[in-house]
Design a protein around this motif. Structure first.
Motif, PDB file in Angstrom:
ATOM      1  N   ARG A 104       0.847  -1.188   0.000  1.00 52.31           N
ATOM      2  CA  ARG A 104       0.000   0.000   0.000  1.00 52.31           C
ATOM      3  C   ARG A 104       0.887   1.245   0.000  1.00 52.31           C
ATOM      4  O   ARG A 104       1.943   1.251   0.650  1.00 52.31           O
ATOM      5  CB  ARG A 104      -0.900   0.049   1.245  1.00 52.31           C
ATOM      6  CG  ARG A 104      -1.873  -1.099   1.376  1.00 52.31           C
ATOM      7  CD  ARG A 104      -3.030  -0.981   0.392  1.00 52.31           C
ATOM      8  NE  ARG A 104      -4.035  -2.016   0.621  1.00 52.31           N
ATOM      9  CZ  ARG A 104      -4.026  -3.222   0.045  1.00 52.31           C
ATOM     10  NH1 ARG A 104      -3.039  -3.558  -0.785  1.00 52.31           N
ATOM     11  NH2 ARG A 104      -4.982  -4.098   0.307  1.00 52.31           N
ATOM     12  N   TYR A 105       0.461   2.281  -0.715  1.00 49.29           N
ATOM     13  CA  TYR A 105       1.154   3.559  -0.632  1.00 49.29           C
ATOM     14  C   TYR A 105       0.937   4.148   0.765  1.00 49.29           C
ATOM     15  O   TYR A 105      -0.193   4.167   1.273  1.00 49.29           O
ATOM     16  CB  TYR A 105       0.610   4.548  -1.652  1.00 49.29           C
ATOM     17  CG  TYR A 105       1.175   4.429  -3.051  1.00 49.29           C
ATOM     18  CD1 TYR A 105       1.650   3.227  -3.552  1.00 49.29           C
ATOM     19  CD2 TYR A 105       1.219   5.547  -3.888  1.00 49.29           C
ATOM     20  CE1 TYR A 105       2.148   3.116  -4.838  1.00 49.29           C
ATOM     21  CE2 TYR A 105       1.717   5.462  -5.182  1.00 49.29           C
ATOM     22  CZ  TYR A 105       2.175   4.247  -5.659  1.00 49.29           C
ATOM     23  OH  TYR A 105       2.674   4.161  -6.933  1.00 49.29           O
ATOM     24  N   ASP A 154      -2.218  -4.903  -6.549  1.00 49.88           N
ATOM     25  CA  ASP A 154      -2.249  -3.849  -5.535  1.00 49.88           C
ATOM     26  C   ASP A 154      -1.458  -2.628  -5.991  1.00 49.88           C
ATOM     27  O   ASP A 154      -1.871  -1.476  -5.763  1.00 49.88           O
ATOM     28  CB  ASP A 154      -1.673  -4.368  -4.213  1.00 49.88           C
ATOM     29  CG  ASP A 154      -2.577  -5.394  -3.537  1.00 49.88           C
ATOM     30  OD1 ASP A 154      -3.778  -5.440  -3.868  1.00 49.88           O
ATOM     31  OD2 ASP A 154      -2.063  -6.152  -2.686  1.00 49.88           O
ATOM     32  N   ASN A 158      -2.818   1.282  -6.517  1.00 49.10           N
ATOM     33  CA  ASN A 158      -2.241   2.420  -5.824  1.00 49.10           C
ATOM     34  C   ASN A 158      -1.637   3.431  -6.788  1.00 49.10           C
ATOM     35  O   ASN A 158      -1.745   4.648  -6.568  1.00 49.10           O
ATOM     36  CB  ASN A 158      -1.192   1.946  -4.821  1.00 49.10           C
ATOM     37  CG  ASN A 158      -1.791   1.416  -3.536  1.00 49.10           C
ATOM     38  OD1 ASN A 158      -1.877   2.118  -2.533  1.00 49.10           O
ATOM     39  ND2 ASN A 158      -2.212   0.155  -3.550  1.00 49.10           N
ATOM     40  N   ASP A 162      -2.666   7.342  -7.187  1.00 49.49           N
ATOM     41  CA  ASP A 162      -1.680   8.425  -7.084  1.00 49.49           C
ATOM     42  C   ASP A 162      -1.876   9.442  -8.210  1.00 49.49           C
ATOM     43  O   ASP A 162      -1.898  10.652  -7.975  1.00 49.49           O
ATOM     44  CB  ASP A 162      -0.273   7.830  -7.141  1.00 49.49           C
ATOM     45  CG  ASP A 162       0.783   8.732  -6.529  1.00 49.49           C
ATOM     46  OD1 ASP A 162       0.444   9.577  -5.675  1.00 49.49           O
ATOM     47  OD2 ASP A 162       1.973   8.576  -6.893  1.00 49.49           O
TER      48      ASP A 162
END
Length: 354
Positions: A104-105, A154, A158, A162
């Motif tokens: 995850r970011y 994933d 993300n 972004d």
């Protein structure tokens, strides 16, 4: 209208900020004091860019630890022993490696955009790291219970978020930094890694509408850091045809530091998609000599012999300080070079009748 001109991203940080980062790491100043130093550096950077006549500005990446690793803020599932990136002068940079899922970011570029928008009176461009670069975080021997396929899924989610958050927040454009493209051909001359990078980035880009993709660009350069590069020796002929298959509306191509710019321009002209614009690098951030506006003008006029002016723009080859600890170029030199780009682009536009 005159030719568009844009910065690529990073500007050397002021000495006060660099000292403050060290003081914070040593526990001698608190988070609020460091945040104030970051805010001051962003304000001063944008003010200086605007004073030079830059029609589009960035925050200069003043508060990014590096152009590549900002999404990893706060992550606890990383180990420092990741992919090593060797530079021509012998120094290296090393990415971390993922030790457990999910990915995850921890930070999104929208936060940097918002900080810049507080001070900018002209459009603000936002740089983000390409999904392909972050794909290198997954270890070669895999992660138990977290497959590479799930990681990539994933990652794509993300990376899309972004970009989309920056677009929705009003970014003039969003630039995907893709320095690993040229590097991949050094790591794998067969081009297989490059093909996988292009495919992965297109998985992200295909989630955007054609109208949105007109505001999304891809930046390629040979990875400038500490007055050195990691892949300037790789032939552009092996990269550009594949680079231009990415589904973006704009491409930012390092050119000023190329030994045979006419050859590169011919490659661009042959492969640039018919609906895309290319910004050519007219400033070499690594060269300590500041270009003159006349040199910049002449580089642009040369490019205009190959590329229609309605599909042409100018930029710097790379960021001036993509890693926060890179002090090889002074802040004054960076701004002097940017002034030359802005003035040289204006002179070329006049000569071209724009």
């Amino acid at each position: 209208m005159p030719l568009p001109t844009e910065p690529i991203g990073s500007i050397p940080r002021p000495a006060q900020l660099l000292n403050g980062i060290q003081e914070h790491a040593a526990g001698r100043i608190d988070d609020d004091a460091l945040a104030e130093l970051y805010d001051t550096a962003v304000r001063e950077t944008i003010g200086q860019l605007e004073s030079l006549g830059s029609p589009v500005v960035t925050d200069g990446e003043q508060s990014k630890p590096s152009f590549a690793t900002y999404p990893l803020a706060g992550a606890t599932n990383l180990s420092p022993e990741g992919v090593v990136i060797p530079f021509a002068d012998g120094h290296i940079r090393q990415l971390p490696t993922l030790t457990a899922g999910p990915f995850r970011y921890g930070a999104f570029a929208e936060s940097y955009l918002a900080a810049a928008q507080k001070y900018a009176t002209v459009p603000v461009k936002q740089a983000v790291i390409a999904a392909s670069a972050l794909s290198l975080l997954y270890p070669a021997d895999g992660i138990a219970g977290y497959s590479r396929e799930q990681f990539l899924s994933d990652l794509v989610d993300n990376a899309e978020a972004d970009i989309r958050r920056a677009l929705d927040a009003g970014a003039h454009s969003v630039q995907l930094d893709f320095t690993e493209g040229r590097l991949s051909l050094k790591l794998d001359p067969s081009g297989g890694v490059l093909d996988s990078f292009v495919e992965l980035n297109n998985r992200v880009l295909d989630r955007f509408s054609p109208q949105e993709r007109r505001r999304i660009g891809i930046h390629t350069c040979p990875g400038g850091d500490q007055d050195s590069t990691h892949s300037l020796d790789i032939d552009y002929a092996d990269l550009l045809p594949k680079l231009f298959t990415m589904h973006a509306g704009t491409f930012y191509v390092q050119l000023a530091s190329e030994s045979d710019p006419d050859r590169v321009l011919r490659l661009i002209a042959d492969h640039l998609p018919s609906d895309a614009r290319v910004f050519i690098g007219v400033i070499d951030p690594i060269d300590p000599v500041v270009e003159t506006p006349e040199q910049v003008r002449d580089r642009i006029l040369t490019a205009a012999r190959h590329i229609p002016v309605d599909r042409l723009g100018t930029c710097d080859d790379c960021g001036f300080s993509p890693f926060g600890d890179d002090v090889s170029t002074s802040r004054d030199t960076a701004f002097a070079k940017i002034r030359a780009r802005v003035e040289g682009t204006a002179a070329a536009s006049t000569q071209l009748g724009l």
